[in-house]
Design an enzyme around this catalytic site. Sequence first.
Site, PDB file in Angstrom:
ATOM      1  CE  LYS A  66      -4.390  -1.580   1.657  1.00 61.14           C
ATOM      2  NZ  LYS A  66      -5.244  -1.520   2.987  1.00 61.14           N
ATOM      3  CG  ASN A  87      -7.858   1.395  -1.094  1.00 62.72           C
ATOM      4  OD1 ASN A  87      -7.845   2.281  -1.892  1.00 62.72           O
ATOM      5  ND2 ASN A  87      -8.721   0.777  -0.391  1.00 62.72           N
TER       6      ASN A  87
END
Length: 272
Positions: A66, A87
């Site tokens: 991420k 994300n």
Amino acid sequence: MKYKLGVVGDPIKHSLSPQIHNIFSKQTNINIEYQLYHVFETSLDTFIKDFFDEGGHGLNITLPHKSNCLRSVTNASSLVNLIGAANTLHSKHQDEIFADSTDGIGLVEDLKDKCLITSANVLILGAGGSASSIIPDLDACKPRNIIIDNRSKHNLDKLVQRFSSAKEINSSILTLESFNEEIDLIINATSMGFSGTFSWNKDFKINHETVFYDLSYSKNDNQTSFLNWASQFSDKYFDGFGMLIQQAAAAFELWTGVLPETKIRKSDLLND
Ligand code: NDP
């Protein structure tokens, strides 16, 4: 047109994202091809570049990529710049890869029919990536205070320092040690999941209305260790399955411009 989409992580086999997005696709009549991509850290940059060069429209990014995915993007939302992680990646023009984060909005949307965040004392247990990603959206709901506690004091202090000095955040960001009021909402953002028995080594005050929410979720009727623990204090406890669906819906909207219906049950995914 067919949207070329997928989710990138290591490991990735467990991901429910393909089933969720295929349900959205059927429901909206938007044609998609959504793949699981198992990508190691060392190949991440090349993978992302090749995916979009070859006509890919959007990617979900999950653990442990991420933050590192941001090396490959050309632009990012102000939310991503604040939390330092994404994300969802998408590309609307050639040579552009845009990073966004839908975890926080996913949580807040799922909490809408479970509790009121406005004016609430919200306690977050954990100070990792997901704790950081939900703070700005919680803050936007105008809670009374956001209180954070974490196993490691070093990581706790870093997170509290970062958000208390951020000009975008209006709420007071406090540590549990310095807090003595009743907590209205407790969010488990640790990665304990199903491991062992959950316990917390600091006391806090709750009332009979306090809501417990676990970002972790089960794929079936099994309860996470946090919810097993919470059930002794309250009958208002929820796992993060609803957040998973809501963050996926927000990503689907970023890619296609259409926000799908989110009334999905765990059993719908198993049957898809
Ligand atoms: P990170 O690895 O970034 O952070 C882990 C956190 O858990 C740290 O605060 C760590 O504390 C704490 N922790 C780990 N083990 C223990 C333990 N035994 N006791 C106490 N604290 C512990 O993980 P993320 O923040 O990215 O993810 C956390 C969870 O949220 C995961 O289970 C993930 O699946 C879930 N999640 C769910 C989403 C959804 O859509 N429902 C979306 C995003 C995440 P320390 O700093 O001391 O190491």
